[in-house]
Design a protein around this motif. Structure first.
Motif, PDB file in Angstrom:
ATOM      1  N   LEU A 276     116.339  64.943   8.024  1.00 59.85           N
ATOM      2  CA  LEU A 276     115.529  65.740   7.111  1.00 59.85           C
ATOM      3  C   LEU A 276     115.677  67.225   7.414  1.00 59.85           C
ATOM      4  O   LEU A 276     115.710  68.050   6.517  1.00 59.85           O
ATOM      5  N   ILE A 277     115.742  67.553   8.673  1.00 56.63           N
ATOM      6  CA  ILE A 277     115.941  68.937   9.092  1.00 56.63           C
ATOM      7  C   ILE A 277     117.315  69.009   9.740  1.00 56.63           C
ATOM      8  O   ILE A 277     117.585  68.305  10.710  1.00 56.63           O
ATOM      9  N   VAL A 278     118.167  69.849   9.177  1.00 55.90           N
ATOM     10  CA  VAL A 278     119.531  69.927   9.684  1.00 55.90           C
ATOM     11  C   VAL A 278     119.554  70.536  11.079  1.00 55.90           C
ATOM     12  O   VAL A 278     118.678  71.321  11.443  1.00 55.90           O
ATOM     13  N   ASP A 279     120.579  70.147  11.832  1.00 57.00           N
ATOM     14  CA  ASP A 279     120.704  70.655  13.196  1.00 57.00           C
ATOM     15  C   ASP A 279     121.133  72.112  13.203  1.00 57.00           C
ATOM     16  O   ASP A 279     120.580  72.927  13.929  1.00 57.00           O
ATOM     17  N   ASP A 280     122.126  72.442  12.385  1.00 58.46           N
ATOM     18  CA  ASP A 280     122.663  73.797  12.348  1.00 58.46           C
ATOM     19  C   ASP A 280     122.137  74.507  11.100  1.00 58.46           C
ATOM     20  O   ASP A 280     122.709  74.412  10.018  1.00 58.46           O
TER      21      ASP A 280
END
Length: 189
Positions: free
Chosen positions: A41-45
Motif C-alpha cells: 500500500l505504501i511504496v518503499d521508494d
C-alpha cells in the motif's frame, strides 16, 4: 515414482495438440494470481514513485493539450464538449469580434493614462468606456444571431451557451482554447 524420467520429446508427445481459440495452458492457481497482483500500500521508494507519477501526469497533460489543440472531443473539458458547443465555438471564431481587441486597446489606454494632459485623459475616458460599450453591444448582437442558428440546428439553447459564446468572443483569437478550427468568414451551417 521409481520409473525413468521422460525425455523432452516424450513430454511433448503426451500433451494434447494446441486447439485454435483455446488458451492452451493450464488455468493459474488463485494463490499465484494473488501473489502476482500483490503490491504494498505504501511504496518503499517514495522518491521513485513520485518521479513515476510526475512523468505519467506530464504525459497525460501533454496528450490532453494536444487533443485540445486539435479539438478532439475526448480530451476537451466538460464545458467544451458536444456538438452544440463546437457549433458555438465555430460561430464565434468565424467572425471578427470587437471584444478581442480590448486587451491591446487597454494597453494603449494604460500608456495614455501616464500622460497628465487634458487631451490624454479625455481620450482615455472615451476609449475605455466607448470600447466597453461597443464590445458589449457587439457581443449581444453576435449571441442573438448565433442563438437563432443554435435553435434552428439543435432545437433549443441551453443555459450557459450565451455566457460561453460571449466569453469566447472577448478572448484574443490566438489565446482561445480549444484552438479555432475555422477561418474567419467560414461560418458553420
Amino acid at each position: 515414482m521409481f520409473g525413468r524420467k521422460k525425455t523432452l520429446n516424450e513430454e511433448l508427445a503426451d500433451q494434447p495438440p494446441p486447439r485454435p481459440g483455446a488458451k492452451n495452458r493450464p488455468t493459474p492457481k488463485r494463490r499465484e494470481r494473488e501473489a502476482a497482483n500483490r503490491r504494498p500500500l505504501i511504496v518503499d521508494d517514495r522518491k521513485a514513485a513520485k518521479a513515476r507519477d510526475k512523468v505519467a501526469r506530464r504525459e497525460a497533460m501533454a496528450k490532453q493539450r494536444a487533443g485540445m489543440l486539435t479539438g478532439d472531443d475526448r480530451y476537451l473539458p466538460v464545458r467544451d464538449k458536444g456538438p452544440r458547443r463546437r457549433f458555438i465555438r465555430d460561430a464565434v471564431d468565424a467572425r471578427w469580434n470587437i471584444g478581442e481587441f480590448m486587451l491591446p486597446v487597454m494597453l494603449l489606454v494604460l500608456l495614455l493614462s501616464f500622460i497628465r494632459e487634458s487631451w490624454a485623459l479625455m481620450s482615455v475616458f472615451i476609449l475605455v468606456y466607448g470600447l466597453i460599450l461597443v464590445a458589449i453591444i457587439d457581443a449581444v448582437l453576435m449571441w442573438l444571431r448565433t442563438k437563432k442558428k443554435v435553435i434552428a440546428k439543435f432545437g433549443q439553447a441551453e443555459k450557459g451557451d450565451a455566457f460561453y459564446a460571449v466569453m469566447r468572443a472577448f478572448q484574443m483569437r490566438r489565446t482561445r482554447m480549444p484552438k479555432p478550427l475555422v477561418d474567419r468568414g467560414q461560418h458553420p451551417s
